[in-house]
Design an enzyme around this catalytic site. Structure first.
Site, PDB file in Angstrom:
ATOM      1  N   PHE A 314      42.538 -25.440  31.715  1.00  0.00           N
ATOM      2  CA  PHE A 314      42.638 -25.242  30.276  1.00  0.00           C
ATOM      3  C   PHE A 314      44.061 -24.733  30.011  1.00  0.00           C
ATOM      4  O   PHE A 314      44.324 -23.534  30.045  1.00  0.00           O
ATOM      5  CB  PHE A 314      41.611 -24.222  29.792  1.00  0.00           C
ATOM      6  CG  PHE A 314      40.178 -24.662  29.931  1.00  0.00           C
ATOM      7  CD1 PHE A 314      39.467 -25.110  28.827  1.00  0.00           C
ATOM      8  CD2 PHE A 314      39.527 -24.611  31.152  1.00  0.00           C
ATOM      9  CE1 PHE A 314      38.135 -25.510  28.943  1.00  0.00           C
ATOM     10  CE2 PHE A 314      38.198 -24.992  31.282  1.00  0.00           C
ATOM     11  CZ  PHE A 314      37.506 -25.451  30.166  1.00  0.00           C
ATOM     12  N   ASP A 315      44.976 -25.648  29.759  1.00  0.00           N
ATOM     13  CA  ASP A 315      46.387 -25.273  29.697  1.00  0.00           C
ATOM     14  C   ASP A 315      46.708 -24.361  28.519  1.00  0.00           C
ATOM     15  O   ASP A 315      47.711 -23.649  28.540  1.00  0.00           O
ATOM     16  CB  ASP A 315      47.260 -26.523  29.633  1.00  0.00           C
ATOM     17  CG  ASP A 315      47.335 -27.240  30.963  1.00  0.00           C
ATOM     18  OD1 ASP A 315      47.092 -26.587  31.997  1.00  0.00           O
ATOM     19  OD2 ASP A 315      47.622 -28.446  30.991  1.00  0.00           O
ATOM     20  N   GLY A 317      44.165 -22.110  26.889  1.00  0.00           N
ATOM     21  CA  GLY A 317      43.448 -20.850  27.003  1.00  0.00           C
ATOM     22  C   GLY A 317      43.695 -20.079  28.279  1.00  0.00           C
ATOM     23  O   GLY A 317      43.672 -18.844  28.281  1.00  0.00           O
ATOM     24  N   GLU A 318      43.931 -20.779  29.392  1.00  0.00           N
ATOM     25  CA  GLU A 318      44.150 -20.099  30.678  1.00  0.00           C
ATOM     26  C   GLU A 318      45.625 -19.788  30.928  1.00  0.00           C
ATOM     27  O   GLU A 318      45.954 -18.784  31.561  1.00  0.00           O
ATOM     28  CB  GLU A 318      43.610 -20.970  31.822  1.00  0.00           C
ATOM     29  CG  GLU A 318      42.096 -21.095  31.819  1.00  0.00           C
ATOM     30  CD  GLU A 318      41.569 -22.036  32.884  1.00  0.00           C
ATOM     31  OE1 GLU A 318      40.414 -21.861  33.315  1.00  0.00           O
ATOM     32  OE2 GLU A 318      42.305 -22.963  33.290  1.00  0.00           O
ATOM     33  N   TYR A 319      46.516 -20.661  30.444  1.00  0.00           N
ATOM     34  CA  TYR A 319      47.934 -20.526  30.756  1.00  0.00           C
ATOM     35  C   TYR A 319      48.808 -20.150  29.564  1.00  0.00           C
ATOM     36  O   TYR A 319      49.973 -19.798  29.747  1.00  0.00           O
ATOM     37  CB  TYR A 319      48.475 -21.837  31.349  1.00  0.00           C
ATOM     38  CG  TYR A 319      47.831 -22.265  32.644  1.00  0.00           C
ATOM     39  CD1 TYR A 319      47.450 -21.331  33.605  1.00  0.00           C
ATOM     40  CD2 TYR A 319      47.597 -23.606  32.925  1.00  0.00           C
ATOM     41  CE1 TYR A 319      46.864 -21.727  34.799  1.00  0.00           C
ATOM     42  CE2 TYR A 319      47.019 -24.010  34.118  1.00  0.00           C
ATOM     43  CZ  TYR A 319      46.645 -23.064  35.052  1.00  0.00           C
ATOM     44  OH  TYR A 319      46.074 -23.464  36.235  1.00  0.00           O
ATOM     45  N   VAL A 396      53.992 -27.448  31.618  1.00  0.00           N
ATOM     46  CA  VAL A 396      52.938 -26.674  32.276  1.00  0.00           C
ATOM     47  C   VAL A 396      52.837 -27.187  33.712  1.00  0.00           C
ATOM     48  O   VAL A 396      52.159 -28.173  33.989  1.00  0.00           O
ATOM     49  CB  VAL A 396      51.593 -26.812  31.545  1.00  0.00           C
ATOM     50  CG1 VAL A 396      50.576 -25.821  32.112  1.00  0.00           C
ATOM     51  CG2 VAL A 396      51.752 -26.598  30.048  1.00  0.00           C
ATOM     52  N   GLY A 397      53.546 -26.499  34.620  1.00  0.00           N
ATOM     53  CA  GLY A 397      53.522 -26.922  36.019  1.00  0.00           C
ATOM     54  C   GLY A 397      54.205 -28.270  36.195  1.00  0.00           C
ATOM     55  O   GLY A 397      55.401 -28.426  35.967  1.00  0.00           O
ATOM     56  N   TYR A 399      53.292 -31.222  34.626  1.00  0.00           N
ATOM     57  CA  TYR A 399      53.288 -32.096  33.450  1.00  0.00           C
ATOM     58  C   TYR A 399      54.131 -31.515  32.328  1.00  0.00           C
ATOM     59  O   TYR A 399      54.247 -30.298  32.169  1.00  0.00           O
ATOM     60  CB  TYR A 399      51.856 -32.298  32.930  1.00  0.00           C
ATOM     61  CG  TYR A 399      51.184 -33.547  33.460  1.00  0.00           C
ATOM     62  CD1 TYR A 399      51.593 -34.811  33.046  1.00  0.00           C
ATOM     63  CD2 TYR A 399      50.123 -33.476  34.362  1.00  0.00           C
ATOM     64  CE1 TYR A 399      50.977 -35.958  33.521  1.00  0.00           C
ATOM     65  CE2 TYR A 399      49.495 -34.611  34.837  1.00  0.00           C
ATOM     66  CZ  TYR A 399      49.929 -35.859  34.416  1.00  0.00           C
ATOM     67  OH  TYR A 399      49.328 -36.995  34.874  1.00  0.00           O
TER      68      TYR A 399
END
Length: 696
Positions: A314-315, A317-319, A396-397, A399
């Site tokens: 969950f890019d 909410g988690e990140y 995000v990482g 992507y």
């Protein structure tokens, strides 16, 4: 800015700042500083406490609208602050009043309903934790590599009810070999190995050593000239020019363009937020959307192997993907007459910092708006379409994601996600799941081979757009529209007839709907109190792409955690506490939050203040052409006026002036020469295709 760049206690004593002129204005540098000072002076704040999230706590919509109408007071400026004590794991969710200079409320999380987002500080500690464990070192040696040759990738854990993970902050760790400092490690996955790490305790709780497989050797350095090949030298420059400047006007965060007016905002979690979009029609400023954002982004992977079954990110909410927003560069990310907005955020010590040029805004020519050459009157009329683009990019990482909101002259609103970057890789053919009958010598059914021995697991990108609608006001409803084939018979003797079916969605519990391209299914957001000149409700149509929803089994952990992704649409009655499709605390959440909770009371959505939650995005079976860097892929949805206007709202768009560089090919030719071989245009009309559309 890194944590070492600043001191934890930079100011003693709490401070307050004057309220911003608008209750929905983004938090300022001064406000972030005031929030930090209020929080660090609280009795329970420690030297090991970190700020996991700081954002505007938006006032209730009715209070904002009342203030704007002059019938209510200016709402108090408040912030939402999430705090994590790195030493104890104590997690709190706080509301801070800027006006009063106090922490107004504190909720302590017990971990049973999810954890705070993962901090960069936690990510940065992972390599030291795994490298200190002899089991990890031995597993790397078994694969012919060492901790000095490997980079580690810490990833969100999901929820799988493992006893040792209850109440603890867990990340899962995969490894990639990096052959030299500028080598892109995604080309060399160290497969068959995964560590589960307790970030607070600093220990590996479980090591999965499923199989020893060869590490792919071929490099993936897409920025290496030897990999790129000979440069393409035949492309001529495209020049985007607006000699008189752009057509938009900007006042702080407020933008007016053509008939549009809206506010540009930014949030650490959601990134770009658009508020109070309205369209001026015959002198009346008509509201359409109160708030629009990408509130969640789920990337579920389809490889069931022992080291990958848990890969579901969950890019948002988690990140908190807003914090990874790129600073955009003119000529590279953006082309033309650009207006940039900076993004102001708080770091993990609560100190404000700025991402310069975090948001890009510009105009684009996008072809024909309308055109007709009339057989009977001889009239030849054509108008050019243009749109305003508001966008940002976040990494995000592996992507990179761009999110583009388009506002067009005819009232159309579009949101487009652009996906690029580097595939998340595995060894190929991959590691079979326990009990699998998969033949190791056959093609692996859960990944594509994109380079020799290099796999890219199948996965999805599922974006959730939260659309807080105000179509001509607050009394809205949703009608599901679909095409209906009619059988041949009385009244349809020749079998050519078809019609349209409209079904009103009345309650939250039954609002979960799936797009169906075979019947052109769409959803019309209509005002239940206002009508157009035909006596029908004014409205906007949500046109989906109809890609697959979540592919995971309905009983799976990820399906329980992401019910929003099992449908293309949910509709809820407005509630300021319902901001995120997967719930407030997504990291290690067991499920049942977010949409699942929001629709449980089955509140009415007929003639109410409603919010649409729209899931869209691609299901990705990676191609060889997606490696070593992926050309942009696209996913979008459209909101189009349907009965909102009395007629085509762009009749008053003026014809374009002819430009000297239009031609049909070859050397540029004058309009005089051009006219000798083509029918003469009507007076004032444009006789050429105009500028090429450009893309930021």
């Amino acid at each position: 800015m890194t944590l070492s760049d600043v001191s934890l206690h930079t100011v003693s004593g709490a401070s307050t700042v004057p309220a911003a002129p608008h209750p929905l204005g983004s938090l300022t540098m001064a406000e972030f500083t005031a929030i930090r000072d209020i929080v660090i002076n609280a009795d329970d704040f420690t030297d090991t406490t970190r700020f996991a999230y700081v954002g505007l706590a938006e006032p209730h919509k009715r209070d904002v609208l009342a203030w704007q109408a002059g019938t209510g007071p200016l709402p108090d400026r408040k912030a939402r602050v999430m705090l994590l004590d790195m030493a104890t794991g104590r997690s709190t969710d706080n509301i801070v009043s800027l006006g009063a200079g106090v922490i107004e409320s504190t909720h302590v999380l017990d971990g049973s309903a999810g954890q705070l987002p993962i901090l960069d500080t936690e990510f940065e500690a992972i390599a030291g934790i795994v490298n200190a464990d002899p089991r990890w070192v031995a597993a790397l040696a078994e694969r012919g590599t060492t901790i000095d040759e490997v980079v580690v990738v810490p990833l969100s854990a999901g929820y799988y009810d493992l006893p040792e993970e209850i109440g603890r902050r867990i990340v899962r760790v995969l490894a990639f070999r990096q052959d030299y400092p500028t080598d892109h490690p995604w080309a060399h996955p160290v497969d068959g190995l995964c560590a589960y790490v307790d970030t607070a305790a600093g220990t590996i709780t479980r090591l999965i050593d499923a199989a020893t497989v060869a590490i792919p050797a071929e490099g993936g350095n897409f920025n290496d000239p030897a990999v790129q090949g000979e440069p393409l030298t035949t492309l001529k420059p495209i020049v985007i020019s607006q000699p008189e400047g752009p057509s938009f006007a900007v006042d702080g965060e407020w933008v007016t363009w053509a008939n549009w007016k809206f506010q540009v905002g930014f949030d650490t979690r959601e990134g770009l937020v658009l508020r109070q979009l309205s369209f001026t029609d015959a002198g009346e400023e008509r509201p359409i959307i109160y708030r629009a954002s990408i509130n969640e982004m789920l990337v579920p992977y389809g490889d069931p192997s022992p080291v990958r079954f848990w890969q579901n990110y969950f890019d948002t909410g988690e990140y908190l993907f807003g914090r990874y927003t790129n600073s955009l560069a003119l000529g590279c990310d953006c082309v033309g007459e650009i207006k940039y907005f900076d993004a102001v955020l708080a770091d993990e010590l609560g100190n404000p910092f700025t991402i310069p040029n975090g948001i890009c805004m510009h105009e684009e020519d996008v072809g024909t708006l309308w055109k007709h050459s009339d057989l009977f009157t001889g009239a030849h009329e054509v108008r050019r379409q243009r749109r305003l683009v508001i966008s940002f990019f976040t990494t995000v990482g592996n992507y990179d994601y761009g999110f583009y909101w388009y506002l067009s002259l005819d009232g159309t609103i579009e949101c487009e996600a652009k996906l690029t970057g580097v595939l998340f890789t595995s060894a190929y053919p991959g590691i079979a799941a326990p009990g699998s009958t998969h033949d190791a010598g056959a093609d692996y059914p859960y990944a594509s081979e994109v380079a020799p021995g290099l796999g890219a697991p199948y996965h999805q990108h599922l974006f959730s757009a939260r659309l807080d609608m105000t179509v001509d006001g607050l009394a809205n409803a949703v009608d599901e529209i679909e095409a209906v084939r009619l059988p041949m018979g009385p009244g349809n003797e020749h079998g050519n007839a078809f019609t349209m079916k409209s079904t009103r969605l009345t309650g939250e519990a039954s609002s979960g709907r799936v797009a169906d391209a075979s019947v052109a299914r769409s959803w019309h957001i209509v005002n239940t109190e206002k009508t157009n000149r035909m006596g029908r409700p004014t409205g906007y149509a949500l046109l989906p792409e109809a890609n697959p929803t979540l592919m995971a089994d309905p009983q799976s952990s990820i399906a329980q955690r992401a019910e929003f992704a099992t449908k293309h649409l949910f509709v809820t009655q407005y509630d300021p506490a319902e901001q995120y499709a997967a719930g407030d605390f997504v990291h290690q959440n067991p499920g049942g939050d977010g949409i699942t909770t929001y629709i449980a009371d089955d509140a009415s959505i007929d003639g109410e203040d409603i919010v649409l939650w729209h899931t869209f995005g691609p299901t990705h079976f990676p191609r060889v052409e997606d490696w070593p860097v992926m050309p942009v892929d696209y996913a979008k949805f459209t909101l189009k006026p349907y009965g909102f206007f009395a007629r085509n709202p762009t009749l008053n768009v003026p014809a374009s002036e002819p430009v000297s560089h239009c031609s049909h090919g070859g050397e540029p030719e004058s309009h005089a020469a051009h006219a000798s071989t083509a029918p003469a245009p009507a007076a004032g009309a444009c006789a050429c295709a105009g500028h090429a559309a450009h893309d930021a």
